[in-house]
Scaffold this motif. Structure first.
Motif, short mmCIF file in Angstrom:
data_model
loop_
_atom_site.label_atom_id
_atom_site.label_comp_id
_atom_site.label_asym_id
_atom_site.label_seq_id
_atom_site.Cartn_x
_atom_site.Cartn_y
_atom_site.Cartn_z
N CYS A 1 -7.75 15.97 15.74
CA CYS A 1 -7.47 14.89 14.78
C CYS A 1 -7.40 13.58 15.55
O CYS A 1 -6.47 13.35 16.34
CB CYS A 1 -6.13 15.16 14.08
N VAL B 1 -7.61 8.99 4.87
CA VAL B 1 -6.97 8.02 3.99
C VAL B 1 -7.93 7.65 2.86
O VAL B 1 -8.92 6.96 3.08
CB VAL B 1 -6.57 6.77 4.77
N MET C 1 0.85 -1.20 0.00
CA MET C 1 0.00 0.00 0.00
C MET C 1 0.88 1.25 0.00
O MET C 1 1.93 1.25 0.63
CB MET C 1 -0.87 0.04 1.26
N SER C 2 0.45 2.28 -0.62
CA SER C 2 1.30 3.45 -0.71
C SER C 2 0.50 4.68 -1.07
O SER C 2 -0.38 4.65 -1.91
CB SER C 2 2.36 3.22 -1.78
N LYS C 3 0.79 5.77 -0.40
CA LYS C 3 0.13 7.03 -0.78
C LYS C 3 0.99 8.19 -0.32
O LYS C 3 1.85 8.05 0.54
CB LYS C 3 -1.25 7.12 -0.14
N ILE C 4 0.74 9.34 -0.90
CA ILE C 4 1.43 10.57 -0.48
C ILE C 4 0.36 11.56 -0.04
O ILE C 4 -0.65 11.72 -0.70
CB ILE C 4 2.24 11.19 -1.63
N ILE C 5 0.59 12.16 1.07
CA ILE C 5 -0.40 13.11 1.57
C ILE C 5 0.30 14.42 1.87
O ILE C 5 1.34 14.46 2.52
CB ILE C 5 -1.07 12.55 2.84
N MET C 6 -0.24 15.51 1.36
CA MET C 6 0.37 16.81 1.54
C MET C 6 -0.11 17.43 2.86
O MET C 6 -1.12 17.04 3.41
CB MET C 6 0.02 17.73 0.37
N SER C 7 0.62 18.45 3.29
CA SER C 7 0.36 18.97 4.62
C SER C 7 -0.98 19.68 4.75
O SER C 7 -1.45 19.89 5.86
CB SER C 7 1.49 19.90 5.06
N LYS D 1 -5.40 -1.41 12.17
CA LYS D 1 -6.11 -0.71 11.09
C LYS D 1 -7.54 -0.43 11.55
O LYS D 1 -8.14 -1.20 12.29
CB LYS D 1 -6.14 -1.56 9.82
N GLU D 2 -8.12 0.65 11.07
CA GLU D 2 -9.47 1.00 11.50
C GLU D 2 -10.51 0.14 10.77
O GLU D 2 -10.31 -0.28 9.63
CB GLU D 2 -9.72 2.48 11.25
N TYR E 1 1.39 11.20 11.97
CA TYR E 1 0.52 12.37 12.00
C TYR E 1 0.65 13.16 13.30
O TYR E 1 0.34 14.34 13.33
CB TYR E 1 -0.91 11.97 11.68
N GLU F 1 3.61 7.97 2.95
CA GLU F 1 3.25 6.76 3.70
C GLU F 1 3.66 5.50 2.95
O GLU F 1 3.81 5.50 1.73
CB GLU F 1 1.75 6.73 3.96
N ASP F 2 3.85 4.43 3.73
CA ASP F 2 3.96 3.08 3.18
C ASP F 2 5.19 2.88 2.30
O ASP F 2 5.10 2.32 1.21
CB ASP F 2 2.69 2.81 2.34
N VAL G 1 3.72 14.12 4.08
CA VAL G 1 3.76 12.76 4.62
C VAL G 1 3.86 11.78 3.46
O VAL G 1 3.03 11.81 2.55
CB VAL G 1 2.52 12.46 5.47
N ARG H 1 8.62 1.09 -3.45
CA ARG H 1 7.80 2.07 -2.73
C ARG H 1 8.62 3.26 -2.28
O ARG H 1 8.13 4.38 -2.24
CB ARG H 1 7.18 1.41 -1.50
N ASP I 1 -3.58 17.17 6.62
CA ASP I 1 -2.78 16.29 7.47
C ASP I 1 -3.61 15.58 8.53
O ASP I 1 -3.08 15.14 9.53
CB ASP I 1 -1.61 17.05 8.11
N LYS I 2 -4.91 15.49 8.34
CA LYS I 2 -5.70 14.73 9.30
C LYS I 2 -5.95 13.31 8.81
O LYS I 2 -6.81 12.61 9.31
CB LYS I 2 -7.03 15.41 9.56
N SER I 3 -5.21 12.90 7.81
CA SER I 3 -5.22 11.51 7.40
C SER I 3 -6.59 11.01 6.99
O SER I 3 -7.05 9.99 7.46
CB SER I 3 -4.68 10.64 8.54
N HIS J 1 5.25 20.63 5.49
CA HIS J 1 5.69 19.24 5.56
C HIS J 1 4.86 18.37 4.62
O HIS J 1 3.77 18.75 4.21
CB HIS J 1 5.56 18.70 6.99
#
Lengths: 230, 230, 230, 230, 230, 230, 230, 230
Positions: free
Chosen positions: F81, E14, E1-7, E38-39, F114, F131-132, F129, F140, E10-12, F127
């Motif tokens: 969060c 997903v 699994m892989s993702k990029i999240i910008m600031s 995991k949720e 986070y 992930e993974d 993030v 990755r 930043d509350k994820s 910043h």
């Protein structure tokens, strides 16, 4: 217990349990049911099975919250003690000889002491519990020493620094089995200090069981009674 | 406490508790009731017994959820503090001399600090709590140093790296008892780092108690007050 | 000791040591030289320096094999004890009041007990060493109990299960400092069992030092003597 | 052993040792000399003293390199075994009854097994050593099982995973004392795995001694022989 | 699994998961979903996604209390086994060759054994579970030994002292993967003794997985089947 | 925070909290509120106080179940969060320079990542993030490497064997802060393996924070940004 | 370094070493030779090789007893410092900017501090060593604080309770790298207490290196200097 | 090896050793001699015995300083490798199939890698050693990956954070045996971090051996070769 399960039914619909009925002949001790980690339904069916087979069997680590899920009828099949979390369907024949003293350091050691006591009751062995003999108040031990020494085997149950093992070990010539308990907080938590303390006791010949293992101490005592007294 | 139980009634119907009433004569400190691991009914009967005997007694580690199960009448017999999980039926006579400073590093150390404070209240010893003196903001300690040094004995309560012990130990000539706390997470969890840190303090003569043992520090202080000041 | 070294000479040609001469004013205890990890030449120059300055100074953890490398003249400047691995150039003025009992469990605890004793000698404090009071033979302790209780402060030195702390702690009202020792083998090795045992002692108010830290116990005692008796 | 030393001579010029001659009466076992950590001169004078007093005494953990420093005359006073690092001046009277089997898993457990064997020789107890019964080659144990079971008590000596305890424990009804050894490397180093393994043995009634404590297992066996067989 | 999240976000929240679909090509094993931590919503959306994509996927450590929060429809998409806490949407093609024996010491090891069994079912590998072969009753193992040896690879699952690894390891020439389990109490808690015991097994060539890692043992077996048998 | 409480009111009716408002001047970082172990009422009053004072403040380890006990009004005062268990009343001024990359090994590391990200948001630091990026699937990491290297500082968040630290450490010249996480089971539990792994990374110059301490890594990054970039 | 060896010559006649010459380009730091565990002959040939190639190279953990086995000519090729056990053939070009303060708690931390200092010398970075700033005598630190704060980066080197990290961390806004040392005895032995203490420092943003890893702290500082100052 | 010794000669005059000659039939691997803890004279007589019996035998953990005490004739009977501390009298017949790759992270892992290599040589198995593939310089591994993947089984040997296991495990489908090494200092000492790291590797199906157990990895590989390739 023993079973073989093929890969077609790999979801563990546990159908049957084969006991090691031969164990008594080999080691002088019948198998017991260690309840921790077993599912309630399995335990309930074992209770019914042993009751109807009229076979004496001991259950250890049977938590009150699990026992509460039994039916009233199932409850009536067993003699249950919540303090020690033990139960038995019936007891084995009384042994003619052999008396065991179970000596604890404090009130908090009671559940382990009574696991030993109840195991001995199940095995048909006479015993006395001497509670609260912790050596921070030496008189508690010394006033009971003569009574303790009138037994054949001594089980010492103590947590924290377990100093009772060395003091009592220096005051008696009887065989000694020491059981550390997981009483206390901070560095005492989990009973590792008590375990270490008993293993390094200055008194010679103190033999040690796993933490909280009252059942094991009773079994060790039974080996002596079987070998030397009956 | 002390009792003997014979094997006929091995289900632990605990009937009676004998206190070590002589302890005060021997060690200058009365026995206390450590509640953790004791059953609620036992605690409730002890509360009633000591109340009707008009005997001052201290209960430690009496969790709020256990206290909540007491009757209102039983609650009225004791002075209860949820933060420190302590209670007493009444307090011992005030000591004329001897003042103890209890100094904490952070807010999270309060429950342990107040276990010490409440034990001293019960023992009749004057004391002051200085909270939040952690050395990551040195001014917190230095602005209170003179006030701290006007006490006879200092109890230091700190978790995490417990750096307060070395810094305060280097700034005072008073007797010091250091209590590590199980504050924090990760490597700090359970307080073992704080314990190790206090035991290896560079300041000379820092004596250490078990993790979270505020009661023990108060008892250690009481030994000094009994021996040298009263 | 304190120095600043610039990057030009970063090979640590340690030229000078500044002592914390002010420490006695702040904490009531002069600085001592902890020899472990220091080079022999540094130790030798410190011996000469303190001798010629006529300053009393204590050296701890000065191993016999290091001492053997001193010149005869350097040896003549100090009073050396190989058992405790301590030395001093001269001692501080005798304290009028305050007597410390140092009580050991076994012969193997002697080196730590004498580190405490020698530190007290250096600090000018009267003391008595009671050896071999281990509780596996209770009479060893009980026959000396009255003599021990005639002292103001008690230092307990014990390894293995360190049961002496709980037993003696329950028989005296005096301030107690307990020093675990790294005696023994197997699970006892390094003294962690003894440390844990002392920290979880059932006797109230037992304060604990680092493993083998006889010096620290003497310093803790000195804080009491300074504060309450002189 | 017991002595009191005043502060005037705090350099530990150990003059005299008082033995716990009464121990045999109390616990059925005479005191022994644990040599580790004692100085060679002390050991040599003890050898001479016990020889001239014609008192049987056991020395344990007497390393070959220490023994090598004895005079030839001193050597002639004792029966020394380098493998087990034990010595005795003479042995106690032969016991009429009671035979002990000492069963080891591998060659590397021999030094601990022979510490037990030599202690039993000193105590006058008959015994047999069964070496190299490790269960990775089950036939090694099963071919000797009948011979082992002709003894009254079994001492199991094993390092690494100490699987021998569970297997042999499931094949005999005799009293069992298990001694973990510090054999091996990596995670096995120091014997903590073997200790944990024996404490958690699935066979009921396995009692455990400290790591490498062959002496203790022999003492535990002696308690049985004294209590039940003589 | 892989993702990029910008600031900025930043509350994820997903949104998307990219699988390592290429893993099978590289290592011969498809990626699985480790559910612990995991949720529930993430898990539910993964179930739906893989179901609608008709992609076989394995879920491990899917606790019954989490599964209970799925909708009936989501539940219908997967084959769930509560004992092993595993689920899969569908299974991979059956392998023609390679049979794995999974041998446990006791009933309490079943959940780990069935994690291995279910992983093999998912991977299309034939296998048999042999339960309750603990060596405290040797006959349990020996009567099944021939059947066990008719498999190509053996997975040993045991807690406590894990003695089964050494005994079975000495009775078979097959590749062995040993999985320690976190069964038991006291010193056995968490499975560290079983882990240490398996790592120090006297039988040669026993390879060990993390505690309770039935999934890993199945993957290790799969590497062999992929490399040598298919 | 700081207060003094006299012995008359030793039940800790905590009335007032004094913040270390001067901290920003001294260390370039404002104080934050660590919520774990603080009572809900204290936290709620702090939220209101900082809101009405219009002071930006960060709350860490504010568990969802505690947040759920806030009033709707209190909730409206903070940006919360749940994944990272962080909240702030408002954020500090945006920093002109300095970009931080937060790189995680797996989904389970998100809560820690986070916590770092949200702390940086509060501190006004840009910043991203990533992930993974776990190295069991190297692509990755390698496909994101250029993007990562366009940041000034890198925070690595990983549990289990934390192999990401060494691999990424060998592929970048940027300052690195590594945060081990308490992800996993068996030997991985609590994060000690990940901590040890990061501390022993073969890549030069990897600096490590406490387990799960995302907040600390953000603070470490802030020290660089304050010192070198603003 | 890298080589491939075929099974015909599996006795490891190590013929050649390939350096990671590209490392400087990737991570801004050249590879160094970690001498511990390498054979003396290998080290000697590396010294000669780098000398004749006129390549600056750093050797760490080069113990004096190994250095003593070098020929005089080999010794002449390197600049050796016994205290820090480091050597280099020549140093890298001086960096124009960036000054590092290395602050130690006690004299016993010097060897680690100088490993950092010497690594910085080799890397061409200016630095100052501030020794003996332990916080048991706060004046030692406060009198040097202004000088310390005139540096760009601070490396803290401390053993025992490592309280210096929290105190200095609360008095400076500079980037901090903390190195625990394996100074001391008893519970302090091996440096685990110091490591735990630094990881749980109350001062925000303290980043930690492995025990005794002065080299790593210098590398971490170098990453900052490369990224922000040159 | 196996012997029985009666109590008359309990000084362990070890006369004879019986080998488990049947082991090859049972587990496909002949017994080897683990030299650590065995006396030199025993080892020397074993060398002679196996030489004259013309029996191939492997000696592991035969330290150079022990080998140095052999006579020249005894030395001529064996092929000795000091790096791996192994020797054999002669080797077993070459296996037709099966090639093992042994991949190390750093030079310091060589002694363990060559213990595996030499065991394979003795067992007649072809193998290649790939040294210095540590992932802090990824190119070291990637440039050799194709060559590694041309082998049937991969043994990974790494200390410190052992990150190589996860990276290589994610790049190959071959069976993997990972051997942690006791390389390094501080928290890395003894190899426990490397062991934990390998057990928690993110790559699926990594099986782990005891720390430094190169011999065991070779045996595990041999089980595969015997079962699947010959």
């Amino acid at each position: 217990m023993s079973k073989i399960i093929m890969s077609d039914n790999d979801k563990s619909n546990v159908s049957h349990v084969f006991f090691d009925y031969n164990r008594t002949a080999r080691v002088g001790l019948p198998e017991a049911v260690f309840c921790q980690g077993k599912e309630t339904d399995t335990l309930r069916s074992l209770v019914r099975e042993f009751h109807f087979n009229k076979t004496p069997i001991l259950f250890t680590r049977l938590k009150p919250e699990v026992y509460a899920l039994f039916t009233d009828e199932e409850k009536s099949y067993i003699d249950y003690c919540p303090l020690s979390a033990t139960a038995y369907t019936s007891v084995l024949p009384k042994k003619d000889k052999g008396k065991v003293a179970i000596v604890t350091a404090g009130t908090a050691d009671a559940s382990v002491a009574y696991e030993a006591a109840r195991t001995l009751s199940y095995l048909g062995v006479r015993h006395t519990v001497f509670e609260d003999c912790g050596v921070a108040g030496l008189w508690r031990l010394t006033t009971k020493l003569d009574a303790i020494n009138q037994h054949d085997i001594i089980i010492i149950v103590a947590g924290l620094d377990a100093a009772l093992a060395s003091v009592l070990g220096g005051l008696t010539s009887k065989p000694l089995y020491a059981v550390p308990t997981s009483v206390g907080y901070g560095i005492a938590e989990k009973g590792n200090v008590a375990l270490g303390s008993m293993l390094t006791s200055c008194a010679p010949g103190v033999a040690v069981m796993n933490i909280d293992n009252g059942y094991g101490a009773a079994c060790a005592a039974m080996r002596l009674i079987n070998s030397f007294l009956n």
